[in-house]
Scaffold this active site. Sequence first.
Site, PDB file in Angstrom:
ATOM      1  N   ASN A  11      11.782  -9.840  -6.950  1.00 27.97           N
ATOM      2  CA  ASN A  11      12.144 -10.279  -5.632  1.00 27.97           C
ATOM      3  C   ASN A  11      11.695 -11.500  -5.446  1.00 27.97           C
ATOM      4  O   ASN A  11      10.511 -11.977  -5.231  1.00 27.97           O
ATOM      5  CB  ASN A  11      11.210  -9.233  -4.681  1.00 27.97           C
ATOM      6  N   LYS A  13      12.127 -13.320  -2.725  1.00 27.72           N
ATOM      7  CA  LYS A  13      11.530 -13.518  -1.332  1.00 27.72           C
ATOM      8  C   LYS A  13      12.286 -14.748  -0.841  1.00 27.72           C
ATOM      9  O   LYS A  13      13.315 -15.144  -0.947  1.00 27.72           O
ATOM     10  CB  LYS A  13      10.019 -13.397  -1.204  1.00 27.72           C
ATOM     11  N   HIS A  96      10.771  -3.043   2.369  1.00 21.37           N
ATOM     12  CA  HIS A  96       9.938  -3.775   1.726  1.00 21.37           C
ATOM     13  C   HIS A  96       8.651  -3.865   2.704  1.00 21.37           C
ATOM     14  O   HIS A  96       8.859  -4.147   3.883  1.00 21.37           O
ATOM     15  CB  HIS A  96      10.175  -4.922   1.363  1.00 21.37           C
ATOM     16  N   GLU A  98       6.883  -6.128   3.774  1.00 22.29           N
ATOM     17  CA  GLU A  98       6.945  -7.373   4.509  1.00 22.29           C
ATOM     18  C   GLU A  98       7.937  -7.088   5.896  1.00 22.29           C
ATOM     19  O   GLU A  98       7.769  -7.614   6.800  1.00 22.29           O
ATOM     20  CB  GLU A  98       7.319  -8.746   3.873  1.00 22.29           C
ATOM     21  N   GLU A 168       4.850   0.356  -3.594  1.00 23.82           N
ATOM     22  CA  GLU A 168       4.177  -1.047  -3.645  1.00 23.82           C
ATOM     23  C   GLU A 168       2.807  -1.080  -2.566  1.00 23.82           C
ATOM     24  O   GLU A 168       3.067  -1.018  -1.347  1.00 23.82           O
ATOM     25  CB  GLU A 168       5.013  -2.021  -2.901  1.00 23.82           C
ATOM     26  N   GLY A 174       1.166  -9.636  -3.522  1.00 22.69           N
ATOM     27  CA  GLY A 174       0.943 -11.144  -3.238  1.00 22.69           C
ATOM     28  C   GLY A 174      -0.529 -11.452  -3.036  1.00 22.69           C
ATOM     29  O   GLY A 174      -0.986 -12.560  -2.803  1.00 22.69           O
ATOM     30  N   SER A 214       1.408  -7.261  -7.295  1.00 22.12           N
ATOM     31  CA  SER A 214       0.876  -8.160  -8.489  1.00 22.12           C
ATOM     32  C   SER A 214       0.961  -7.909  -9.838  1.00 22.12           C
ATOM     33  O   SER A 214      -0.004  -7.935 -10.745  1.00 22.12           O
ATOM     34  CB  SER A 214      -0.597  -8.582  -8.022  1.00 22.12           C
TER      35      SER A 214
END
Length: 252
Positions: A11, A13, A96, A98, A168, A174, A214
């Site tokens: 991904n 991003k 996702h 985010e 996730e 991250g 990660s």
Amino acid sequence: MTNRTPIIAGNWKMHNTLAESADLITALTKAGNKNHVEIIVAPSYTSLAKVAELAKGSEIQIAAQDVHWEDKGAFTSAVSPVQAKDAGAALTLIGHSERRSVFGDTDEILNKKVAAALRHGIKVIFCVGETLEEREAGKTLEVIESQLKNGLKDFTEEQLNGIIIAYEPVWAIGTGKTATPEQAQEVHANVRAYLAKAYSPAFAEATRILYGGSVKDSNVDEIMAKPDVDGALVGGQSLIADKFARIINFNK
Ligand code: PEP
């Protein structure tokens, strides 16, 4: 032993200019694929068509990072599934963390986005995951089950055929903190049990469940060794060609 083909997905991003995306995909087409995994990259929309063009003839499949739930209309800045497909996306991420936390995508919105993608034959990578507070409160499995139940509400097993689930944990994305392989396995096994209960054991057995949070060249081997981990969704390290190549070519 299962015969689920593993998936390694990157991904990208909101990273990379066109030139940087072109360099990265060109390098990845030469990365090898010793485990015969499915390789997916999700560039940002500005690079998607270019990356799709450069990936043609390689094994790499292209995903969008999100799609809108309508096919067209007055939705400034959004991208429809029709446009995503036209640009070269065969798959899309949906849900996702985010998108959920920064852009406010609710289960109801995600459910409409899944419908939109499926309507256009775009494969869905549906992301779920708990926050640190939810984990510490012992609510991980409950949260994941509710995200699956509500995000995938009203679809039949036939409609969801081929869907990919990505677990996730929000606290691991991250942050450099990775779930232990045991933590990932526990949730993945529960996701599979949920799919068996909600749909059928055959559907659960066939569905690929990816771990994301990660994942690095240094921890991919132990994560991929877990029986219910069918692949990885990788953020940061998917932007670095040699690191992502090592992840694709994880050691068994
Ligand atoms: C992601 O964005 O899906 C992700 C897992 O990111 P990272 O690998 O950087 O934690």
